[in-house]
Design a protein around this motif. Structure first.
Motif, PDB file in Angstrom:
ATOM      1  N   THR A 156      16.822 132.284  93.732  1.00  7.02           N
ATOM      2  CA  THR A 156      17.059 132.258  95.147  1.00  7.02           C
ATOM      3  C   THR A 156      18.141 133.347  95.217  1.00  7.02           C
ATOM      4  OG1 THR A 156      16.753 129.986  95.322  1.00  7.02           O
ATOM      5  CG2 THR A 156      18.182 130.959  96.886  1.00  7.02           C
ATOM      6  N   LYS A 160      17.911 136.895  97.821  1.00  7.87           N
ATOM      7  CA  LYS A 160      19.019 136.910  98.873  1.00  7.87           C
ATOM      8  C   LYS A 160      19.563 138.197  98.553  1.00  7.87           C
ATOM      9  CE  LYS A 160      19.796 132.142 100.515  1.00  7.87           C
ATOM     10  NZ  LYS A 160      19.656 132.604 101.798  1.00  7.87           N
ATOM     11  N   GLN A 169      16.980 139.812 105.169  1.00  6.68           N
ATOM     12  CA  GLN A 169      17.478 138.243 105.316  1.00  6.68           C
ATOM     13  C   GLN A 169      16.601 137.365 105.792  1.00  6.68           C
ATOM     14  OE1 GLN A 169      19.347 140.844 106.398  1.00  6.68           O
ATOM     15  NE2 GLN A 169      21.339 141.100 105.658  1.00  6.68           N
ATOM     16  N   ASP A 173      14.450 134.268 103.507  1.00  3.16           N
ATOM     17  CA  ASP A 173      14.677 132.681 103.915  1.00  3.16           C
ATOM     18  C   ASP A 173      13.517 132.022 104.376  1.00  3.16           C
ATOM     19  OD1 ASP A 173      17.625 133.119 103.456  1.00  3.16           O
ATOM     20  OD2 ASP A 173      18.094 133.288 105.616  1.00  3.16           O
TER      21      ASP A 173
END
Length: 321
Positions: A156, A160, A169, A173
């Motif tokens: 993760t 990111k 972004q 997500d």
């Protein structure tokens, strides 16, 4: 008449003054000086090997990790150079030598070719870790390998980071949410089943076992399968050498198999021939149809990417049905 003439003269002078003043202001407003380009945002990225400063939205990107490559491909980010040997079939378009520069192999970067590219960013993982210092002399270099002991957290964080560097972004997500939803479903089913599992790598007619915290350990650590043996040595990426007798003795409910030779096209015997001998055929995994052959392109060559992790989790999910 004299007064009228004087008043008209004063009015004409006043108009001329205002015109000159307004023209001057207009010249100031619409001057010929070019507008300044907006400053490029600079980032400081913290990673396993240190801190790296770079400019946002780099144009020339060299990628040495296939999981990161599949992520950038998913996000629509173009790259300049990749190691073109052993590229997984699902990333085959990057073999196009006319469009992408070949920058060496996964274990041996071609420093001369990389330097000739003049990259704005180099992305590496474990196989290039030893070359970090040398690559950093060429361009900003960021380590984006997955930490096996905290797989989903580091995965993760890496995604990111890519989202931040390339202004993606929202897309990152969204993809992470899909992966996490599938992870939860698989974990709920695997945990509720109470079944245990053994993970093996087949290569050159030999077998290696992997446990929690290993390169394939997300089956235990993330997806909820109990390890058939929690003492398997996971300290190296090569796993613990085992024999078919070991599998028969542990008698796992599920046996997950990664065929390394299929990934690197070595021409050795298929993993099924190595695994499914008379001893293993007596295990619960074989009798219940629970020997699951995993895609080595995801599990061995890439992994840690938006595409590969999603595919890995889905494979385990299918194996549960």
């Amino acid at each position: 008449m004299f007064v009228l003439v004087v008043m008209m003269a004063v009015f004409a002078v006043a108009c001329g003054t205002n015109g000159s003043s307004n023209a001057g202001e207009a010249a100031k407003t619409t001057g010929s000086e070019p507008a300044k380009a907006p400053a490029v945002e600079e980032l400081t990225i913290k990673h396993q090997l240190g801190e790296t400063k770079l400019k946002k939205n780099p144009k020339k990107v060299v990628v040495f990790d296939f999981g990161v490559l599949d992520s950038l491909d998913k996000l629509g980010v173009e790259v300049t150079g990749v190691p073109q040997a052993n590229i997984p079939p699902y990333l085959e378009k990057y073999k196009d030598a006319a469009k992408y520069k070949n920058v060496g192999s996964l274990t041996e970067p071609d420093f001369e070719k990389i330097n000739a590219i003049g990259p704005d960013l180099i992305l590496i993982s474990g196989r290039q870790q030893a070359a970090y210092a040398e690559l950093s002399k060429i361009a900003p270099t960021v380590f984006v390998g997955v930490d096996n002991k905290r797989y989903m957290d580091s995965f993760t964080e890496n995604m990111k980071t890519l989202g931040n560097v390339f202004d993606k972004q929202a897309a990152v997500d969204q993809e992470l949410a899909k992966v996490n939803e599938t992870v939860k479903k698989v974990k709920d089913v695997a945990s509720a089943s109470g079944k245990n599992a053994l993970i093996v790598l087949a290569t050159g007619g030999k077998l290696s076992a992997y446990g929690p915290g290993s390169r394939f350990g997300l089956i235990h650590d993330v997806l909820g399968f109990k390890a058939v043996d929690d003492k398997i040595d996971s300290s190296t990426p090569h796993g613990q050498s085992i024999s078919p007798e070991f599998i028969a003795e542990k008698n796992p409910d599920y046996l997950f198999v990664v065929d390394r030779d299929a990934a690197i096209a070595s021409g050795n015997a298929a993993a099924k021939q190595v695994v499914e001998n008379e001893l293993v055929k007596n295990t619960k995994a074989f009798k219940d149809g629970n020997i699951v052959y995993l895609d080595p392109n995801y599990w061995y060559l890439s992994g840690g990417g938006l595409v590969s992790v999603a595919g890995m989790v889905q494979e385990v999910e299918k194996g549960l049905k």
